[in-house]
Structures are given as structure tokens and as C-alpha cells.
Scaffold this motif. Structure first.
Motif, PDB file in Angstrom:
ATOM      1  N   ALA A 235      -6.831  45.254 -16.323  1.00 53.37           N
ATOM      2  CA  ALA A 235      -7.582  46.500 -16.454  1.00 53.37           C
ATOM      3  C   ALA A 235      -7.359  47.440 -15.277  1.00 53.37           C
ATOM      4  N   GLN A 236      -7.227  46.876 -14.065  1.00 55.60           N
ATOM      5  CA  GLN A 236      -7.071  47.743 -12.897  1.00 55.60           C
ATOM      6  C   GLN A 236      -5.733  48.477 -12.882  1.00 55.60           C
ATOM      7  N   ASN A 237      -4.839  48.079 -13.746  1.00 54.00           N
ATOM      8  CA  ASN A 237      -3.559  48.783 -13.861  1.00 54.00           C
ATOM      9  C   ASN A 237      -3.637  49.993 -14.792  1.00 54.00           C
ATOM     10  N   GLU A 238      -4.752  50.102 -15.522  1.00 54.65           N
ATOM     11  CA  GLU A 238      -4.939  51.276 -16.387  1.00 54.65           C
ATOM     12  C   GLU A 238      -5.227  52.498 -15.511  1.00 54.65           C
ATOM     13  N   PRO A 239      -4.644  53.662 -15.826  1.00 48.25           N
ATOM     14  CA  PRO A 239      -4.790  54.847 -14.961  1.00 48.25           C
ATOM     15  C   PRO A 239      -6.223  55.352 -14.822  1.00 48.25           C
ATOM     16  N   ASN A 240      -7.070  55.142 -15.813  1.00 47.65           N
ATOM     17  CA  ASN A 240      -8.442  55.652 -15.757  1.00 47.65           C
ATOM     18  C   ASN A 240      -9.474  54.541 -15.514  1.00 47.65           C
ATOM     19  N   PHE A 241      -8.994  53.439 -14.979  1.00 52.69           N
ATOM     20  CA  PHE A 241      -9.877  52.299 -14.724  1.00 52.69           C
ATOM     21  C   PHE A 241      -9.875  52.028 -13.218  1.00 52.69           C
ATOM     22  N   ILE A 242     -11.039  52.211 -12.574  1.00 53.66           N
ATOM     23  CA  ILE A 242     -11.135  52.081 -11.121  1.00 53.66           C
ATOM     24  C   ILE A 242     -12.006  50.882 -10.764  1.00 53.66           C
ATOM     25  N   LEU A 243     -11.440  49.978  -9.983  1.00 54.98           N
ATOM     26  CA  LEU A 243     -12.157  48.805  -9.497  1.00 54.98           C
ATOM     27  C   LEU A 243     -12.268  48.965  -7.978  1.00 54.98           C
ATOM     28  N   SER A 244     -13.503  49.135  -7.464  1.00 54.75           N
ATOM     29  CA  SER A 244     -13.673  49.416  -6.037  1.00 54.75           C
ATOM     30  C   SER A 244     -14.925  48.732  -5.505  1.00 54.75           C
ATOM     31  N   ASP A 245     -14.844  48.286  -4.226  1.00 57.88           N
ATOM     32  CA  ASP A 245     -16.017  47.699  -3.586  1.00 57.88           C
ATOM     33  C   ASP A 245     -16.806  48.733  -2.792  1.00 57.88           C
ATOM     34  N   ASP A 246     -16.422  50.001  -2.882  1.00 55.00           N
ATOM     35  CA  ASP A 246     -17.111  51.089  -2.183  1.00 55.00           C
ATOM     36  C   ASP A 246     -18.132  51.723  -3.130  1.00 55.00           C
TER      37      ASP A 246
END
Length: 417
Positions: A235-246
Motif C-alpha cells: 500500500a505504501q507504494n501507492e502514490p496517494n497512500f501515505i504511511l507516516s509516524d508524524d
């Protein structure tokens, strides 16, 4: 010769006298057993929710103050002094006070590993369970205040994760993970708060669990967590999918309308709602699988009791805690503060409070942990965050990560292989 009639008369009056005496004694004992009227002073320390604006913080303080004032009207001989503390800044000063045999009589505290350590050092007192009605509370809420068979507090609110969305952007809500990915591909940007605990909700979607009924780690069984990590990596490779710890960056992107979706907690809702504008914020259940709901963590906000308090102060504190957790007070709070009530008799008007209704629904599939498991959960989180990052970075295979965590924690807590 004795007179039979006289003997019977004496016996009759004697019996009546004894009966009257017993009734009198019973009345005296009954009067003595009546609870004494509440009178005296207590101190309540209350922790504020995280990341509230000044106006929202003021409103939260006022709600609790109003509830305490209602209690004081019911018990006019009682004075309650309330002091508010910023988030995560209440337990340290309490510990210092408790060591001197002082401090507040009652604390309103959010979930923290330090609660267990303070219980173990004797700072908090267990409740006499015969004095409270446990049937009004959700069973999963009581797990958050129970340690080694004893109840150390009353749960007042619950919190879990949701999927927040911008109603101006979203027209059709995703119910499953594939639908969420499909929307991301269509341009509906998704922000997920990243971390072992923060993303653990997807484990249940793939049928995985963290602990079994004996509190042993079973993360490696069934590949539930491993499958979820594989899904996240893709999923994190999708352009509109953001995975962040911030968390702050994600929230800012959401209020700047750069994200259509954001995993959130109830404590974020006042800020997000105000920042987006009236009727712009929506919330829905976290995406699920086929007959497999999301399983986020369930956090407890508790009312805890100071062991150093005088018995009279402890009695008042318990009565106040019972008042704050009764159905009427929970209804009042539920209408004002975005938290989940612990009283199971509360119903929510879905048309008036749609987000609160979603919170309640999501909490029913959320996973609560007992205080008995707090030490284990703390170790799991610390090690879990490390292997989680290694998996996302491609340095460790999901199955190997799950096996390592399972063996490490079980061995540390005496479960062997």
C-alpha cells in the motif's frame, strides 16, 4: 400449689417483653448501620486530553467542573477542589506527593504504563468491590482498571481509533481494505499513522491476534500480522497512500485538505472538526475484511484512588467516582466530549451524533488489555516498533519478525518456546 393461670400470664408478658426488646434492639442496630452523611473535603486531580485548543480545553474543564458542582449540590456538606493538569503531566507530581503520604484523593488519568508501577509501589488503593455496582460497566472497560484480581479504579471514558474523512471530498465510504486502495488509486489520498501499535488494527482484518486467553503472545500464529504487514508494504507504494509516524504532519495535511482520509482517535476530533469547518468532518469504521473487522486498541480513562487518603476522604472519593460514571453523567459528557462512555446502559442518537455512534461501534471490535498484561504490552510495543520499521524498510521478512517478537516476549515472561 402454683396457679396455672398466673404462670401462663407471667410467661405471656415475659415473651412479649422479650419480643419488644428485640424489636427495639433491632431498630437501634438498623439506625447504627445507616450510612453516615457525607461531609468533608477532597481533592480531585484531572488530566486533560491531548492536543486540545485553548477553547476546547476550557470547555472540557468546565464540563467536569459543572459535574462536580452537581455532586456538591447533592452532598452540600462536601467540598471538592479540582486541579487540572496537561496531558501526560499528572502522574509524576502525584508520585512525589504520594511518597510523602499526601496528594489528591481522586485522580482522573489517561492510559499509561506508569499506572501499573504506581499500583505495584502501593500509591493507589484497591476498591472494596462490594460497595460498587460493576454490572453498569462494560466488561472490557473494567479490564483496564483490574490488576491481580483487584479493582483499582472506575473506568470513566474509553478511546480507540477510527477513520476520519473530509465530507467535501468523500462521496462513498470504503468498507474494506481493497476498497480503500481503490479509492486511493482514484485520487482520494489516504493518511495512516504508522507504528506497531498505531497500525495493529489491521491484524484482526487478516484473522490475527496478539495474545491468547493466557496472555501468551501468538503474533506468529495464522500469519495474520504478517499478511497485514505485506499489505501495508504494498500500500505504501501507492502514490496517494501515505504511511507516516508524524501525527502532527498528518493532521496538518488533513486540515489543509491534502488528505481525504486519516486514521484518527476521538481526542483529535475537536481539533479536526474546528479546523475543517462546520459539518465537514466525518468518521467511519476502519476498513475491514470478509467477516473480519478491524481490531484497534481500546484505551481506558480511569478514576484512581490515593492509598494515603483518610478513610473519610476515600469514602467521598468513591462516591464522587460513582457519580461521575453513572448513566446520567455519562450522557452529559457523551454529548459534549468525543469519548466513548464506559456505562453500558448509554445509547447514542445516531442522527444527532453520527461520529460518536461510529466511535461506539468501533469500540465493540477494539481490543482491551488488562492491567495484568501492561508490562507485557510495554515490552511488545518497544520491540514491536523496532521490527515494524525493519519490515517496512525491507530488512526483515514479516513472518520472521512475528516469530522473533513472539519468542522474545514469551521467553522474557516465562512461557518458554
Amino acid at each position: 400449689m402454683s396457679n396455672p393461670w398466673l404462670t401462663k400470664t407471667v410467661l405471656l408478658f415475659g415473651t412479649l417483653f422479650l419480643v419488644a426488646s428485640c424489636k427495639t434492639q433491632s431498630k437501634v442496630e438498623s439506625i447504627n448501620k445507616q450510612p453516615k452523611p457525607l461531609h468533608g473535603q477532597i481533592i480531585l486531580w484531572a488530566e486533560m486530553p491531548l492536543r486540545l485548543t485553548e477553547a476546547q480545553g476550557s470547555k472540557s474543564r468546565q464540563i467536569l467542573t459543572d459535574m462536580v458542582e452537581q455532586f456538591s449540590k447533592l452532598y452540600p456538606q462536601v467540598q471538592v477542589f479540582v486541579k487540572f493538569f496537561p496531558s501526560m503531566q499528572i502522574l509524576e507530581p502525584f508520585e512525589l506527593q504520594a511518597k510523602r503520604g499526601a496528594g489528591p484523593d481522586l485522580l482522573l488519568v489517561y492510559s499509561s504504563p506508569k499506572i501499573l508501577r504506581l499500583i505495584q509501589t502501593g500509591a493507589f488503593a484497591a476498591i472494596d468491590e462490594s460497595e460498587i455496582d460493576q454490572s453498569q460497566f462494560r466488561r472490557d472497560a473494567l479490564k483496564g482498571v483490574r490488576y491481580r484480581g483487584k479493582l483499582y479504579g472506575l473506568p470513566i471514558y474509553l478511546s480507540t481509533q477510527l477513520l476520519c474523512y473530509n465530507q467535501d471530498k468523500v462521496k462513498k465510504l470504503p468498507k474494506t481494505l481493497p476498497e480503500l486502495i481503490e479509492q486511493a488509486r482514484q485520487g482520494y489520498s489516504v493518511g495512516l499513522l504508522s507504528g506497531f501499535t498505531e497500525t495493529f488494527w489491521g491484524t484482526g482484518v487478516f484473522g490475527g491476534r496478539l495474545l491468547d486467553d493466557r496472555a501468551r503472545v501468538i503474533l506468529a500464529q495464522g500469519r495474520g500480522w504478517a499478511k497485514w504487514m505485506e499489505w501495508l508494504k504494498e500500500a505504501q507504494n501507492e502514490p496517494n497512500f501515505i504511511l507516516s509516524d508524524d501525527a502532527e504532519a498528518l493532521k496538518q495535511a488533513f486540515v489543509d485538505r491534502k488528505l481525504a482520509y486519516l486514521t484518527c482517535t476521538p481526542g483529535w476530533i475537536p481539533y479536526l472538526s474546528r479546523a475543517l469547518g462546520k459539518n465537514k468532518l466525518g468518521a467511519t469504521l476502519l476498513p475491514a475484511g470478509v467477516n473480519q473487522p478491524a481490531t484497534p486498541a481500546l484505551w481506558t480513562v480511569s478514576l484512581l484512588f490515593n492509598r494515603a487518603s483518610h478513610p473519610n476522604q476515600s469514602r467521598i472519593a468513591l462516591k464522587l467516582a460513582q457519580f461521575l460514571t453513572n448513566a446520567e453523567q455519562q450522557k452529559q459528557v457523551e454529548a459534549e466530549i468525543p469519548f466513548i462512555p464506559t456505562n453500558k446502559n448509554i445509547t447514542i442518537n445516531r442522527s444527532l451524533f453520527p461520529i460518536r455512534a461510529v466511535m461506539l461501534d468501533q469500540s465493540k471490535t477494539a481490543v482491551a488489555t488488562s492491567l495484568d498484561d501492561s508490562e507485557r504490552i510495554e515490552v511488545i510495543k518497544e520491540y514491536g516498533d523496532m521490527i515494524y520499521q525493519q519490515v517496512l524498510a525491507g530488512e526483515l521478512a514479516p513472518d520472521e519478525a512475528a516469530t522473533r517478537l513472539t519468542l522474545k516476549v514469551n521467553r522474557q515472561f516465562g512461557w518458554g518456546e
